[in-house]
Scaffold this motif. Sequence first.
Motif, PDB file in Angstrom:
ATOM      1  N   TRP A 146     -15.545  24.345  32.075  1.00  0.00           N
ATOM      2  CA  TRP A 146     -16.724  24.749  31.305  1.00  0.00           C
ATOM      3  C   TRP A 146     -16.342  25.565  30.079  1.00  0.00           C
ATOM      4  CZ3 TRP A 146     -14.933  27.201  35.600  1.00  0.00           C
ATOM      5  CH2 TRP A 146     -14.786  28.596  35.535  1.00  0.00           C
ATOM      6  N   ARG A 148     -16.543  28.721  28.274  1.00  0.00           N
ATOM      7  CA  ARG A 148     -16.849  30.101  28.663  1.00  0.00           C
ATOM      8  C   ARG A 148     -17.537  30.887  27.546  1.00  0.00           C
ATOM      9  NH1 ARG A 148     -10.794  32.816  28.877  1.00  0.00           N
ATOM     10  NH2 ARG A 148     -10.080  32.071  26.860  1.00  0.00           N
ATOM     11  N   SER A 149     -17.597  30.339  26.331  1.00  0.00           N
ATOM     12  CA  SER A 149     -18.346  31.019  25.273  1.00  0.00           C
ATOM     13  C   SER A 149     -19.851  30.836  25.460  1.00  0.00           C
ATOM     14  CB  SER A 149     -17.934  30.493  23.895  1.00  0.00           C
ATOM     15  OG  SER A 149     -18.410  29.168  23.687  1.00  0.00           O
ATOM     16  N   THR A 152     -20.812  32.296  31.077  1.00  0.00           N
ATOM     17  CA  THR A 152     -19.902  33.407  31.378  1.00  0.00           C
ATOM     18  C   THR A 152     -19.499  33.474  32.844  1.00  0.00           C
ATOM     19  OG1 THR A 152     -21.818  34.858  31.646  1.00  0.00           O
ATOM     20  CG2 THR A 152     -20.771  34.800  29.468  1.00  0.00           C
ATOM     21  N   THR A 153     -20.222  32.810  33.733  1.00  0.00           N
ATOM     22  CA  THR A 153     -19.853  32.815  35.153  1.00  0.00           C
ATOM     23  C   THR A 153     -19.445  31.420  35.581  1.00  0.00           C
ATOM     24  OG1 THR A 153     -22.155  32.438  35.807  1.00  0.00           O
ATOM     25  CG2 THR A 153     -21.409  34.729  35.686  1.00  0.00           C
ATOM     26  N   ALA A 154     -18.550  31.357  36.557  1.00  0.00           N
ATOM     27  CA  ALA A 154     -18.040  30.062  37.023  1.00  0.00           C
ATOM     28  C   ALA A 154     -19.152  29.241  37.661  1.00  0.00           C
ATOM     29  CB  ALA A 154     -16.909  30.282  38.016  1.00  0.00           C
TER      30      ALA A 154
END
Length: 344
Positions: A146, A148-149, A152-154
Amino acid sequence: MILSLLRPAAQAASPHQSNGIGTFLTSVGHDITSVFVPAPASAHAHRRTRHVRKPVHHPEPGFGVPQGTIAAHALTSTDTTLPLVEWDGRTTTLQTATQAAKPAWMAVLVTGTQLVQACEGKWVHPVDSTPTCGIPGGVSDIALTWDRSRLTTAPTWQDFWDVARHPGRRGLHFGARTTLEIALLADGVAPQDIYSTLSTSAGVERALRRLDLLRPYIVWWETPADAARIMEQSGALMLSAPATEVTSVSARAPSGPATSLFVAGTQGVLRSPLFWAIPTNVSAESAHRTLEQLRMHAPHLEDMPVPVPPEKPPTFLTVSDTFWSLHGEALEQQFEARFVPRTP
């Protein structure tokens, strides 16, 4: 070839040029004699330099590894001189390369399903005159990846389908293998029940219907390099991607603010065992030498995605080569018939 090498000697022997065989033999005799008899002294004498043609060395083909492996430094081996060549992982590519007049690889990493097909089709050499045609070569991982920008969470595979909470495009491999497993994981099927579910018509339809729900948001990829381009161009919020390509894209990002913001998760990773196989268009002598080299240095592909930040211990679904060897052809045809005409 011999004539072209000896032509300068013939010119030195006579001021007259001739194309006859007699002149050729004369020039050869003069050139051989001059090796043993010193040239007569002369004020204008000069040392004639003899150029010896060195044998041309044709390097052997490299060892075929999945795309992304080289930049990711994912192949572990005690032989640091192993020449590596990346390939796209397609079975059609494997068949074509192993049947070509000139081998593309001395050995190539393939999935267990490809190994069975290649062995039955006599695309690769048997190992030690047994029905086995490969030796273990590590694993290939498909991970939920994913941006991440923007996230923010997996995420989980369930989040992958939740376009209301996480709007954006989704990247998936255009093929039944691994994509049907992902669809069932997202639909709540436990990992241990995936293949018993896919063994039924209802289970296959369940996976296909799940994909239908996501169809308007899917960006399909066919090779690891395609998945890398999606990440490099920020073409999706999330995608299934080979772990080697996630690492490779990050490694290629310039210094400073990373152009690649994609990271791979460690939950629900689809893991495929890999095997080294030696194409039949490699000579028997070279095949024997290559097999001994592989056994001595045991190169393995290992590229477990590292969580950012570290989270739970990784979980895997081992892709069943037995299942895909039995059902793969029919399922791939069914998959393509359903999605090719309407691929976005």
